[in-house]
Design a protein around this motif. Structure first.
Motif, short mmCIF file in Angstrom:
data_model
loop_
_atom_site.label_atom_id
_atom_site.label_comp_id
_atom_site.label_asym_id
_atom_site.label_seq_id
_atom_site.Cartn_x
_atom_site.Cartn_y
_atom_site.Cartn_z
N ALA A 6 0.71 -1.16 -0.03
CA ALA A 6 0.09 0.15 -0.02
C ALA A 6 0.59 1.29 0.02
O ALA A 6 1.95 1.18 0.83
N HIS A 7 0.24 2.30 -0.75
CA HIS A 7 1.28 3.46 -0.95
C HIS A 7 0.40 4.47 0.32
O HIS A 7 -0.48 4.13 0.79
N PRO A 8 1.48 5.15 0.91
CA PRO A 8 0.77 6.10 2.03
C PRO A 8 -0.31 6.84 1.64
O PRO A 8 -1.53 6.95 2.41
N HIS A 30 0.87 8.99 7.66
CA HIS A 30 1.30 7.90 6.84
C HIS A 30 2.33 7.97 6.10
O HIS A 30 3.12 7.04 5.98
N ALA A 31 2.85 8.93 5.62
CA ALA A 31 4.27 8.96 5.02
C ALA A 31 5.34 8.66 6.07
O ALA A 31 6.26 7.97 5.82
N TRP A 32 5.12 9.26 7.24
CA TRP A 32 6.24 8.73 8.23
C TRP A 32 6.09 7.36 8.59
O TRP A 32 7.37 6.43 8.67
N PHE A 33 5.03 6.65 8.58
CA PHE A 33 5.24 5.36 9.01
C PHE A 33 5.78 4.60 7.66
O PHE A 33 6.58 3.46 8.00
N ARG A 44 9.98 -5.82 4.71
CA ARG A 44 10.70 -5.72 5.89
C ARG A 44 11.08 -4.04 6.50
O ARG A 44 11.35 -4.11 7.67
N HIS A 45 10.76 -3.11 5.68
CA HIS A 45 10.70 -1.63 6.04
C HIS A 45 9.54 -1.77 7.42
O HIS A 45 10.06 -0.96 8.31
N ARG A 46 8.68 -2.41 7.30
CA ARG A 46 7.69 -2.45 8.53
C ARG A 46 8.35 -2.67 9.78
O ARG A 46 7.65 -2.43 10.77
N PHE A 56 3.43 4.41 19.51
CA PHE A 56 3.67 5.26 20.71
C PHE A 56 4.88 6.29 20.09
O PHE A 56 4.79 7.39 20.52
N MET A 57 5.85 5.66 19.33
CA MET A 57 6.84 6.74 18.48
C MET A 57 6.28 7.77 17.78
O MET A 57 6.61 9.09 18.15
N ALA A 58 5.21 7.51 17.18
CA ALA A 58 4.48 8.38 16.31
C ALA A 58 3.94 9.59 17.36
O ALA A 58 3.88 10.73 16.82
N GLU A 59 3.12 9.15 18.42
CA GLU A 59 2.73 10.06 19.28
C GLU A 59 3.72 11.07 20.01
O GLU A 59 3.50 12.28 20.22
#
Length: 152
Positions: A6-8, A30-33, A44-46, A56-59
């Motif tokens: 999936a694309h952001p 979503h781009a950050w993820f 594997r990037h996930r 929690f890091m995104a927060e």
């Protein structure tokens, strides 16, 4: 391996459908993820952000909520969980990813660095040297006979 990812932007459309607002409201998150795709352009990037700790890091980066263009306040965690579930189908922990990393010899450090950089590091050699340098009290002097002269 999956054929496509999936694309952001597709996650953005899903978020807008779920919580309202526009695509621009959600794109930075979503781009950050998915920006870890620059490191490895496959699933594997996930392993870097698609897990509970990544949410929690995104927060920490984006705050606990976002206010979308309609004025609605949306908890960031709901959007983050949506992204991870759309990609993986469930919410893994980082440990779930780490357990599946096959250890290789180069991943472990062969020589501990503390011996080279810490002047107070205790090593086997330095422990033996310290024991050898320890001053022990002298043994008690022999009994002196007061009747004997030392000038004999």
């Amino acid at each position: 391996m999956e054929a496509t990812m999936a694309h952001p932007y597709h996650h953005v459309l899903s978020s807008a459908r779920l919580w309202g607002g526009t695509a621009d409201d959600y794109l930075p998150l979503h781009a950050w993820f998915d920006e870890s795709k620059m490191l490895t352009a496959d699933f594997r990037h996930r392993a870097l952000r698609h897990h509970a700790e990544g949410i929690f890091m995104a927060e920490r980066f984006f705050g606990p909520t976002i206010t979308i263009s309609t004025g609605r306040v949306v908890p960031l965690r709901l959007i983050d969980e949506q992204h991870v579930r759309e990609d993986l189908g469930f919410m893994p922990s980082f440990a779930d990813w780490a357990r599946r990393i096959r250890p290789e010899s180069w991943m472990g450090r062969a020589q501990p660095i503390h011996r080279d950089v810490d002047p107070f590091a205790v090593t086997k050699a330095s422990s033996a040297a310290k024991r050898a340098m320890t001053v022990h009290p002298p043994s008690a002097p022999a009994a002196v006979d007061p009747t004997r002269s030392s000038e004999a």
